[in-house]
Motif scaffolding. Structure first.
Motif, short mmCIF file in Angstrom:
data_model
loop_
_atom_site.label_atom_id
_atom_site.label_comp_id
_atom_site.label_asym_id
_atom_site.label_seq_id
_atom_site.Cartn_x
_atom_site.Cartn_y
_atom_site.Cartn_z
N UNK A 1 44.43 41.41 29.78
CA UNK A 1 43.53 40.20 30.30
C UNK A 1 42.55 40.00 29.25
N UNK A 2 42.70 38.30 29.06
CA UNK A 2 41.49 37.82 27.98
C UNK A 2 40.87 36.89 28.75
N UNK A 3 39.30 37.08 28.48
CA UNK A 3 38.26 35.93 29.36
C UNK A 3 37.49 35.46 28.21
N UNK A 4 37.82 34.05 28.20
CA UNK A 4 37.35 33.23 27.08
C UNK A 4 36.23 32.56 27.76
N UNK A 5 35.05 32.58 26.88
CA UNK A 5 33.53 31.96 27.54
C UNK A 5 33.51 30.86 26.50
N UNK A 6 33.60 29.59 26.92
CA UNK A 6 33.16 28.53 26.09
C UNK A 6 31.85 28.02 26.06
N UNK A 7 30.93 28.60 26.99
CA UNK A 7 29.36 28.26 26.84
C UNK A 7 28.74 28.90 25.79
N UNK A 8 27.49 28.24 25.67
CA UNK A 8 26.59 28.70 24.51
C UNK A 8 25.78 29.79 25.00
N UNK A 9 25.91 30.51 26.01
CA UNK A 9 25.36 31.84 26.41
C UNK A 9 26.50 32.92 27.05
N UNK A 10 26.10 33.97 26.95
CA UNK A 10 27.05 35.17 27.18
C UNK A 10 27.35 35.24 28.96
N UNK A 11 28.67 35.35 29.30
CA UNK A 11 29.17 35.58 30.51
C UNK A 11 29.31 36.89 30.85
N UNK A 12 28.35 37.23 31.49
CA UNK A 12 28.28 38.67 32.18
C UNK A 12 28.88 39.15 33.71
N UNK A 13 29.75 39.74 33.66
CA UNK A 13 30.50 39.98 34.68
C UNK A 13 30.68 41.46 35.20
N UNK A 14 30.82 41.54 36.73
CA UNK A 14 30.72 42.88 37.07
C UNK A 14 32.11 43.33 37.19
N UNK A 15 32.41 44.39 38.08
CA UNK A 15 33.83 45.14 38.05
C UNK A 15 34.95 43.78 38.34
N UNK A 16 35.95 44.04 37.15
CA UNK A 16 36.98 42.86 37.30
C UNK A 16 37.99 43.84 38.01
N UNK A 17 38.58 43.15 39.15
CA UNK A 17 39.68 43.66 39.55
C UNK A 17 41.13 42.86 39.87
N UNK A 18 42.12 43.77 39.98
CA UNK A 18 43.52 43.05 39.86
C UNK A 18 44.10 44.03 40.99
N UNK A 19 44.82 43.16 41.83
CA UNK A 19 45.96 43.64 43.10
C UNK A 19 47.17 43.18 42.53
N UNK A 20 48.21 44.14 42.97
CA UNK A 20 50.02 43.73 42.33
C UNK A 20 50.31 43.84 44.02
N UNK A 21 51.16 42.61 44.43
CA UNK A 21 51.78 42.58 45.59
C UNK A 21 53.43 42.44 45.27
N UNK A 22 54.06 43.08 46.21
CA UNK A 22 55.45 43.21 46.17
C UNK A 22 55.92 42.83 47.65
N UNK A 23 56.89 41.81 47.87
CA UNK A 23 57.17 41.25 49.10
C UNK A 23 56.06 41.06 49.91
N UNK A 24 54.62 40.57 49.47
CA UNK A 24 53.52 40.14 50.32
C UNK A 24 52.69 41.42 50.62
N UNK A 25 53.19 42.46 50.31
CA UNK A 25 52.34 43.92 50.56
C UNK A 25 51.88 44.43 49.07
N UNK A 26 50.31 44.76 49.34
CA UNK A 26 49.85 45.16 48.25
C UNK A 26 50.08 46.55 48.04
#
Length: 227
Positions: free
Chosen positions: A107-132
């Motif tokens: 994953x790439x996070x592009x920050x176009x702002x003139x200040x830093x973008x601080x983020x907490x835990x990034x999460x990703x979930x994968x679904x197959x046939x509507x089920x996590x």
């Protein structure tokens, strides 16, 4: 005697002398008019300088509001997907399926702002046939001003849940597994210690996993940002 013949002139009273001195010291009407014009001109110049200063400050504030202090949307992009352990699912006739199936999402996070973008835990979930079927988290990080941060999120897939999906056999025969992923990156942008905005960058992707090549195809992602 000659001295007696001269008439002595009486001295003017003290009050009259004081009035005469005051009259002589008082400014003439012409001087008063010139002093009034000078004061009026000075007042106009001062008001003009203050107005010009306020106008400059207003312009600076507007420029900062539309440039530096304007918070732009961070951009989230999925760059790659690597699948490890897929053979354990596809080779169902070869014995018990593998329990270790991981998906590494780049994953790439592009920050176009003139200040830093601080983020907490990034999460990703994968679904197959509507089920996590898998979830993964990435530790907190910082996307520097006008920079792009690249990171990998490892998603651990629950094989037992995939094997319980009714459409798995049909998808295996077709050679393609249709899956969907959802990535969320909550964070905040703080500019000049004055402007602070919390933002949540979200990305929904649909894709097909080619069972033979273990590659992603027909990927389609939609991104949203909420403040």
């Amino acid at each position: 005697m000659a001295n007696d013949s001269l008439e002595e002139k009486p001295l003017a009273p003290a009050a009259a002398r004081r009035l005469a001195i005051i009259d002589e010291a008082a400014p003439s009407p012409k001087l008063k008019a010139e002093e009034h014009r000078w004061r009026h001109g000075t007042c106009i110049k001062c008001c003009g300088c203050v107005s010009a200063l306020l106008l400059v400050l207003a312009v600076i504030i507007l420029v900062l509001a539309f440039t530096v202090c304007h918070v732009k949307d961070p951009v989230l992009k999925m760059e790659s997907v690597n699948i490890n352990g897929l053979d354990g699912i596809t080779n169902l006739t070869g014995g018990a399926p593998a329990k270790n199936l991981t998906v590494v999402v780049g994953v790439a996070v592009r920050n176009p702002n003139a200040a830093s973008f601080r983020f907490s835990n990034a999460s990703t979930a994968v679904y197959y046939d509507g089920v996590v079927v898998g979830e993964g988290r990435n530790p907190p990080g910082v996307a520097k001003a006008r920079r792009t941060l690249h990171m990998n999120i490892t998603v651990y897939v629950m094989v037992d849940i995939i094997l319980g999906v009714s459409s798995l056999s049909e998808d295996l025969r077709s050679g393609v597994l249709p899956v969907r992923s959802y990535t969320e990156v909550p964070g905040k942008v703080k500019i000049l210690k004055i402007v602070k905005k919390h933002a949540v960058v979200k990305m929904n992707c649909t894709m097909n996993v080619n069972i033979e090549t273990h590659r992603i195809q027909d990927q389609d992602c939609k991104r949203t940002v909420s403040f």
